[in-house]
Design a protein around this motif. Sequence first.
Motif, PDB file in Angstrom:
ATOM      1  N   ASN A 292      -8.265  24.136 -13.236  1.00 21.89           N
ATOM      2  CA  ASN A 292      -7.488  25.293 -14.518  1.00 21.89           C
ATOM      3  C   ASN A 292      -6.534  25.194 -13.697  1.00 21.89           C
ATOM      4  O   ASN A 292      -5.055  26.077 -14.439  1.00 21.89           O
ATOM      5  CB  ASN A 292      -8.785  25.651 -15.229  1.00 21.89           C
ATOM      6  N   LEU A 293      -6.076  26.054 -12.062  1.00 22.86           N
ATOM      7  CA  LEU A 293      -5.160  26.734 -11.633  1.00 22.86           C
ATOM      8  C   LEU A 293      -4.905  26.145 -10.595  1.00 22.86           C
ATOM      9  O   LEU A 293      -6.012  26.144  -9.492  1.00 22.86           O
ATOM     10  CB  LEU A 293      -5.683  28.027 -11.721  1.00 22.86           C
TER      11      LEU A 293
ATOM     12  N   LYS B  40      -3.984  22.425 -14.885  1.00 20.33           N
ATOM     13  CA  LYS B  40      -3.329  22.662 -16.659  1.00 20.33           C
ATOM     14  C   LYS B  40      -2.577  23.976 -15.974  1.00 20.33           C
ATOM     15  O   LYS B  40      -1.294  24.055 -16.757  1.00 20.33           O
ATOM     16  CB  LYS B  40      -4.703  23.207 -16.660  1.00 20.33           C
TER      17      LYS B  40
ATOM     18  N   VAL C 168      -6.211  30.923 -16.901  1.00 19.36           N
ATOM     19  CA  VAL C 168      -7.240  30.298 -16.623  1.00 19.36           C
ATOM     20  C   VAL C 168      -8.313  31.398 -15.777  1.00 19.36           C
ATOM     21  O   VAL C 168      -8.910  30.422 -14.993  1.00 19.36           O
ATOM     22  CB  VAL C 168      -6.557  29.702 -15.741  1.00 19.36           C
TER      23      VAL C 168
END
Lengths: 246, 322
Positions: free
Chosen positions: B258-259, B279, A245
């Motif tokens: 995403n994070l 995510k 990520v």
Amino acid sequence: MKILVCISKAPDTTTKISFTDNDTKFNEENVQFIVNPYDEWYALVRGLELKEAGGGSVTTVTVGGSDHDPIIRKALAIGADNAVRINTEPQDGYTVAKEIAAYAEGKDYDLILLGKETINYNGSQVGGMLAELMGLPYVSVASKLDVAGDTATVEQDIPAGKQVVEGPLPIVISCAKGMAEQRIPNMRGIMAARTKPLEVVEPAGAAPLVTASKFSLPEDKGEVKMIDAENAESLIELLHNEAKVI
Amino acid sequence: MSVLVFANATEGKIAKAAYEAIFYAKKTAEKTGGNVTALTYGSVGEEDLKKLGNYGASKVLINKNISDENDQTLTNLTAAAVEQEGAKTVIFSFDPAGKAIAPRLSAKLGAGLVAGAITLPETDGGKFIVRTNVFSGKAFADYEVSTDVKIISLLPNSLKAEATEDEAEIAEFTPEISQGKLKVKELKTRSGDGIPLPEAELVVSAGRGLKGPDNWGIVENLAEALGAATACSRPVSDIGWRPHHEHVGQTGIAIRPNLYIAAGISGAIQHLAGVNGSKVIVVINTDPEAPFFKAADYGIVGDAFEVLPRLTEAVKKFKAAN
Ligand SMILES: Cc1cc2nc3c(=O)[nH]c(=O)nc-3n(C[C@H](O)[C@H](O)[C@H](O)COP(=O)(O)OP(=O)(O)OC[C@H]3O[C@@H](n4cnc5c(N)ncnc54)[C@H](O)[C@@H]3O)c2cc1C
Ligand SMILES: Nc1ncnc2c1ncn2[C@@H]1O[C@H](COP(=O)(O)O)[C@@H](O)[C@H]1O
């Protein structure tokens, strides 16, 4: 000022969600229902404040069966003058908007307030649909609302920052955080709510545009990977190589 | 039979979420057939218009006479574009503009709307089914739309938009439409190059465990090193330690970066409701029993005041080396 506030019911925020009928229906068994927080904390309370400052009335409207009565009484206990329930199960955002529009048409409300979204279906759709059906301007996700004469000034959080929008009454506005502070009903309010008028009207009848064909729950997260605090730096490596990520 | 995308523009800049919507439309058109037309307005510059083509539009319609984000005017403009293009699917972003215009258009056209979509439409067997988050991210619903025209508003960060070298034909679009009644009086764009939280791919968030507003430097430093946006739990914005627009959760905003790094946040169910679409979740908490660890991918039992600065240093080193 004549104010209409749209009130819906939502499962208490701590509810464990499950489904029945082959995952096509929300399982209401043992679920505690509350007034949808945005409707109660922001739309209703701001409506009451505006009435207290400038006179007028606050009516709530709910599309739903008699199982909605407890949450309607709660809104009355917080301070609404009277309530209307349109006696039909909501099927989708459109049927709700159609029913409210059919009821409100010709009744000269200056201000129609809604919550930003219901916390169960999270559609943020009823307000815009209602405004379109009634031919009125609409501001979504408002964080501030003032009315002077027949002009409403509304502040709105947008991704790029904030914008201040102005529009003539009558106007439809969906309310989010910032608009007002939650009010806890007091004993007098609760007593008064028992005798305030709750009018039940029959639906105009509207067909839905979408149907929920299936509900599902997210997959369980796998085991959490614990990282020793002494070795916190290794997280960055994992985020890059393993989780990809960063 | 095209797929029409409403690409919102603020002060002539097209939002990142709009490019995602274009890319989503391109992927949808691969299933339903037809081309992608983007509709925008105002003083959008050459470069942004070109990017609409790069992300998948083969045609861009722009109305330069409209500058305000007016819900009624823009709904009428979109309806005119639906008609001209013969569009059967219309895509919006699930942002404040999309939350006003998509439902209006739905009621105007009697077209079914799926709000906050997180997947492409399933079109097997002639059906049209789109998934959204419901119950504040605690569940999903698959909505079937059977009206002739179908409207979808896309939750930001639901898919990764990819650009190509493709270019779009650009045409001015000035149909006769009636004007709405709203006026934008003032626009305060957030200062600096801060990333808007709903669009951010990386987010560093903190809660009451940080103990006071003066301690947020360590949160901001990590965010800056990562190129992340900052967020917070509700009590933190309620007491005024952080601005309201940073509040995530059931009653704040829902994000799906995403994070998501959460420091000093216990992980109450109402908080999780706004972030469990992320995510990857990292939780930093002194209490090994904090409920947030159950929802995390990576956990560190430790003091945020020590762990955050160490992570910041590690990110800086990592960035220097990569
Ligand atoms: C109807 C309703 C709606 C709500 N909506 C939301 C919402 O949208 N968003 C939201 O966030 N909340 C919401 N809440 C509130 C929610 O229930 C929690 O109260 C809130 O999320 C707690 O915030 P917190 O984790 O920052 O604080 P706390 O619960 O006080 O947790 C602080 C955490 O920090 C840890 N800690 C302490 N010191 C340190 C340290 N030095 N280093 C690392 N960790 C440390 C503690 O162990 C603890 O786990 C809602 C509540 C209700 C009833
Ligand atoms: N059944 C209902 N009766 C009255 N108002 C409703 C109903 N459902 C939704 N609303 C209103 O519409 C707002 C937005 O709902 P939604 O479009 O479902 O997110 C809510 O916050 C309520 O103010």
